[in-house]
Design an enzyme around this catalytic site. Structure first.
Site, PDB file in Angstrom:
ATOM      1  N   GLY A 189      63.011  33.147  36.752  1.00 50.65           N
ATOM      2  CA  GLY A 189      61.667  32.650  37.062  1.00 50.65           C
ATOM      3  C   GLY A 189      61.383  32.692  38.550  1.00 50.65           C
ATOM      4  N   GLY A 203      61.436  31.455  41.668  1.00 48.50           N
ATOM      5  CA  GLY A 203      62.103  30.348  42.332  1.00 48.50           C
ATOM      6  C   GLY A 203      61.579  30.109  43.733  1.00 48.50           C
ATOM      7  N   ARG A 204      60.865  31.085  44.242  1.00 47.81           N
ATOM      8  CA  ARG A 204      60.324  30.908  45.606  1.00 47.81           C
ATOM      9  C   ARG A 204      59.011  31.653  45.768  1.00 47.81           C
ATOM     10  NH1 ARG A 204      63.245  35.164  49.392  1.00 47.81           N
ATOM     11  NH2 ARG A 204      63.923  36.635  47.809  1.00 47.81           N
ATOM     12  N   LYS A 263      55.081  34.614  48.460  1.00 49.08           N
ATOM     13  CA  LYS A 263      56.542  34.667  48.297  1.00 49.08           C
ATOM     14  C   LYS A 263      57.180  33.924  49.462  1.00 49.08           C
ATOM     15  CE  LYS A 263      60.164  38.155  47.511  1.00 49.08           C
ATOM     16  NZ  LYS A 263      60.372  39.591  47.237  1.00 49.08           N
ATOM     17  N   ARG A 266      51.561  38.613  48.653  1.00 52.27           N
ATOM     18  CA  ARG A 266      51.823  39.881  47.981  1.00 52.27           C
ATOM     19  C   ARG A 266      50.803  40.105  46.867  1.00 52.27           C
ATOM     20  NH1 ARG A 266      57.730  40.896  45.415  1.00 52.27           N
ATOM     21  NH2 ARG A 266      57.145  39.566  43.677  1.00 52.27           N
ATOM     22  N   ARG A 307      57.390  41.214  34.082  1.00 51.46           N
ATOM     23  CA  ARG A 307      58.583  42.044  34.231  1.00 51.46           C
ATOM     24  C   ARG A 307      59.234  42.271  32.871  1.00 51.46           C
ATOM     25  NH1 ARG A 307      60.175  39.933  39.516  1.00 51.46           N
ATOM     26  NH2 ARG A 307      58.376  38.774  40.249  1.00 51.46           N
ATOM     27  N   ASP A 322      64.695  41.892  35.902  1.00 50.45           N
ATOM     28  CA  ASP A 322      63.657  40.991  36.434  1.00 50.45           C
ATOM     29  C   ASP A 322      62.936  41.625  37.618  1.00 50.45           C
ATOM     30  OD1 ASP A 322      66.386  40.496  37.447  1.00 50.45           O
ATOM     31  OD2 ASP A 322      65.391  39.189  38.876  1.00 50.45           O
TER      32      ASP A 322
HETATM   33  P1  AMP Z   1      65.268  38.374  43.929  1.00 53.39           P
HETATM   34  O1  AMP Z   1      66.657  38.731  44.342  1.00 53.39           O
HETATM   35  O2  AMP Z   1      64.368  38.039  45.083  1.00 53.39           O
HETATM   36  O3  AMP Z   1      64.663  39.353  42.990  1.00 53.39           O
HETATM   37  O4  AMP Z   1      65.417  36.979  43.157  1.00 53.39           O
HETATM   38  C1  AMP Z   1      66.203  36.797  41.995  1.00 53.39           C
HETATM   39  C2  AMP Z   1      65.995  35.399  41.473  1.00 53.39           C
HETATM   40  O5  AMP Z   1      66.451  34.426  42.416  1.00 53.39           O
HETATM   41  C3  AMP Z   1      64.540  35.038  41.202  1.00 53.39           C
HETATM   42  O6  AMP Z   1      64.506  34.170  40.097  1.00 53.39           O
HETATM   43  C4  AMP Z   1      64.134  34.337  42.465  1.00 53.39           C
HETATM   44  O7  AMP Z   1      63.045  33.476  42.268  1.00 53.39           O
HETATM   45  C5  AMP Z   1      65.397  33.565  42.808  1.00 53.39           C
HETATM   46  N1  AMP Z   1      65.483  33.295  44.251  1.00 53.39           N
HETATM   47  C6  AMP Z   1      65.782  34.176  45.223  1.00 53.39           C
HETATM   48  N2  AMP Z   1      65.787  33.575  46.422  1.00 53.39           N
HETATM   49  C7  AMP Z   1      65.474  32.280  46.223  1.00 53.39           C
HETATM   50  C8  AMP Z   1      65.319  31.145  47.083  1.00 53.39           C
HETATM   51  N3  AMP Z   1      65.492  31.218  48.394  1.00 53.39           N
HETATM   52  N4  AMP Z   1      64.967  29.970  46.498  1.00 53.39           N
HETATM   53  C9  AMP Z   1      64.812  29.878  45.174  1.00 53.39           C
HETATM   54  N5  AMP Z   1      64.955  30.901  44.323  1.00 53.39           N
HETATM   55  C10 AMP Z   1      65.282  32.091  44.826  1.00 53.39           C
HETATM   56 MG    MG Z   2      63.191  39.580  41.845  1.00 52.69          MG
END
Ligand code: AMP
Ligand code: MG
Length: 487
Positions: free
Chosen positions: A88, A90-91, A111, A174, A181, A250
């Site tokens: 989901g 997360g940020r 983001k 963004r 996804r 994802d």
């Molecule tokens: P990504 O590598 O950016 O595609 O993220 C993979 C997953 O990790 C997704 O569910 C993001 O929302 C979560 N995520 C990545 N970085 C963070 C962060 N700093 N805080 C919270 N969730 C994160």
């Molecule tokens: Mg991602």
């Protein structure tokens, strides 16, 4: 009212279990790094009465524009082959959607906007480096004509984030065709929630694949559509030497756009095994593996759709398998015909595929620069007096000369006059890509407070088919170059 964003939100109308309603968390001192006025105009957003501090507040999430309905989307995903039933946003927080001047519905997402119910251990934030990297590379991809999310704005937050070290925090505004996804489908499939799966499938059909609604089985037509767009997308990446770096399910958009630029990179020297991401130890997402991985990701999508694909399990499975067989030929056709166009062929003859493959083999053993070999072939296509630029790319120039003789014999059978051929090749083979050493230099300067090189790179990559000095390959290719995940 300082800003008017003509929101028209649909995802927030879907059932509550598709997302969590959550507002961005305020940041201490937002400052605007850059706003993409061209993209804003296309979205119907009028920024003219907005000063920089106001824009910074909006794009940092401190001020919610009227009509925004902030939500964090639920999704799951296979990451490096392992399944996480709950990831989901997360940020990232979706503010809402607008219908742009072309009639396309686009998401506006922040983001790095703070924690959400999906944050797990994360802080919900993004660091400046990855935000600027995504800004630069997504805009470069758009200028190359490759489907991608877009960058509307970048702001610094005035706060620090803690990764291996302390880093300045930032938020990226963004734009995306949508943020649905493969992992969104997996989220509901993993829960056995067939009703939500059908709702989601109907939603993406209406939003992204409206032509499939009338098909005998719209869900099969949807699967065919996603497979087709992903095959074309990965072929386009391959044709410019792009390595996504983290092709998890994802990070695979149903719209067919490139999404979630993390440890991505363009290669300099042609090397099918090229991989830059520090976390990709096994080379799962290496350059030449990308079509295989896309097929694997699409197989995961097909699995989630099984209940919708046939009356019985067997019928569903047979339909999914049949759909997936189309990926290979679709990719190969797009890739090989793209390569043939890159070397100036407009007609198809026996032996063309061998001719381009032979060039690639020679480029690999000669460590030829991928971008400049094709770019300099444009001049060579007008006549042998243009050969010097290509020869210079090869460790052993004879490797090129041997190939060029066959290429010229083939070009002689083409109907197009050489000058026309050279011009149309220049519109296909970019001169400018965001090269790793230039991206890194721009990021280092930005972290020191100088955004000049970042702006200069954006400027150059906005016109990738124009020659301009200063964006050449590095004198010495750094074989140990690594990119780090954009967290
Ligand atoms: P990504 O590598 O950016 O595609 O993220 C993979 C997953 O990790 C997704 O569910 C993001 O929302 C979560 N995520 C990545 N970085 C963070 C962060 N700093 N805080 C919270 N969730 C994160
Ligand atoms: Mg991602």
């Amino acid at each position: 009212m300082p800003i008017h964003i003509p929101f028209d939100n649909t995802y927030a109308r879907l059932p509550e279990r598709f997302y969590a309603r959550v507002n961005p968390t305020r940041v201490a001192a937002p400052r605007l790094v850059r706003v993409n006025t061209r993209l804003a105009e296309q979205l119907g957003i009028d920024l003219r009465n907005l000063n920089d501090p106001e824009a910074a507040n909006i794009f940092a999430g401190n001020v919610l524009p009227p009509g925004a309905e902030p939500i964090a989307l639920a999704y799951a995903g296979h990451q490096f082959g392992g399944f996480s039933p709950q990831l989901g946003d997360g940020r990232a927080i979706l503010l809402g959607e607008v219908v742009d001047l072309n009639g396309e519905r686009r998401d506006i997402q922040l983001k790095g906007a703070g924690p959400t119910p999906f944050s797990r251990q994360g802080d919900g934030r993004a660091a400046l480096g990855p935000v600027l990297r995504e800004y630069m590379i997504s805009e470069a991809m758009a200028a190359l004509g490759i489907p991608t999310t877009g960058a509307l704005a970048a702001v610094t937050t005035g706060e620090e984030v803690f990764r291996e070290t302390r880093l300045p925090g930032a938020v990226l505004a963004r734009i995306a065709g949508s943020h649905v996804r493969v992992g969104t489908f997996q989220f509901f499939a993993a829960r056995g929630d067939h009703e939500a799966l059908k709702t989601l499938a109907d939603y993406v059909i209406a939003r992204h694949y409206p032509d499939t609604a009338a098909a005998a089985n719209p869900y099969r037509a949807l699967l065919d559509g996603v497979i087709g767009r992903q095959a074309e997308l990965v072929a386009q990446w391959t044709l410019v030497g792009f390595i996504h770096g983290v092709m998890n399910t994802d990070n695979t958009a149903i719209s067919g756009e490139t999404i979630d630029y993390g440890p991505c990179a363009f290669m300099d020297a042609y090397d099918p095994a090229a991989v830059f991401s520090s976390i990709d130890q096994g080379g799962r997402y290496a350059y030449a593996n990308q079509p295989r991985i896309a097929h694997w990701n699409l197989s995961r999508l097909a699995e989630t759709l099984l209940p919708l694909l046939g009356e019985s399990d067997d019928a569903g499975l047979a339909s999914a398998e049949e759909a997936l067989t189309a990926f290979g030929p679709r990719f190969e056709t797009a890739y090989l015909s793209g390569l043939c166009r890159k070397i100036g062929l407009t007609t198809q003859r026996d032996g063309d595929t061998e001719l381009v493959r032979d060039l690639l083999a020679r480029m690999a053993s000669g460590a030829a620069d991928f971008t400049l070999t094709f770019r300099n072939l444009c001049a060579a296509a007008a006549g042998p007096e243009g050969d010097a630029g290509v020869r210079a790319q090869f460790a052993d120039a004879d490797a090129y000369d041997g190939w060029a003789a066959r290429w010229r014999a083939r070009l002689a059978t083409e109907p197009t006059p050489p000058a026309v051929r050279a011009a149309s090749m220049r519109a296909l083979n970019p001169a400018i890509i965001p090269r790793n050493h230039i991206v890194e230099a721009a990021l280092a300067a930005a972290l020191g407070g100088n955004f000049g090189p970042f702006e200069a790179l954006l400027d150059a990559t906005a016109q990738p088919f124009e020659d301009r000095p200063g964006f050449e390959p590095p004198a010495q290719i750094d074989r140990s170059y690594q990119t780090f995940c954009g967290t």
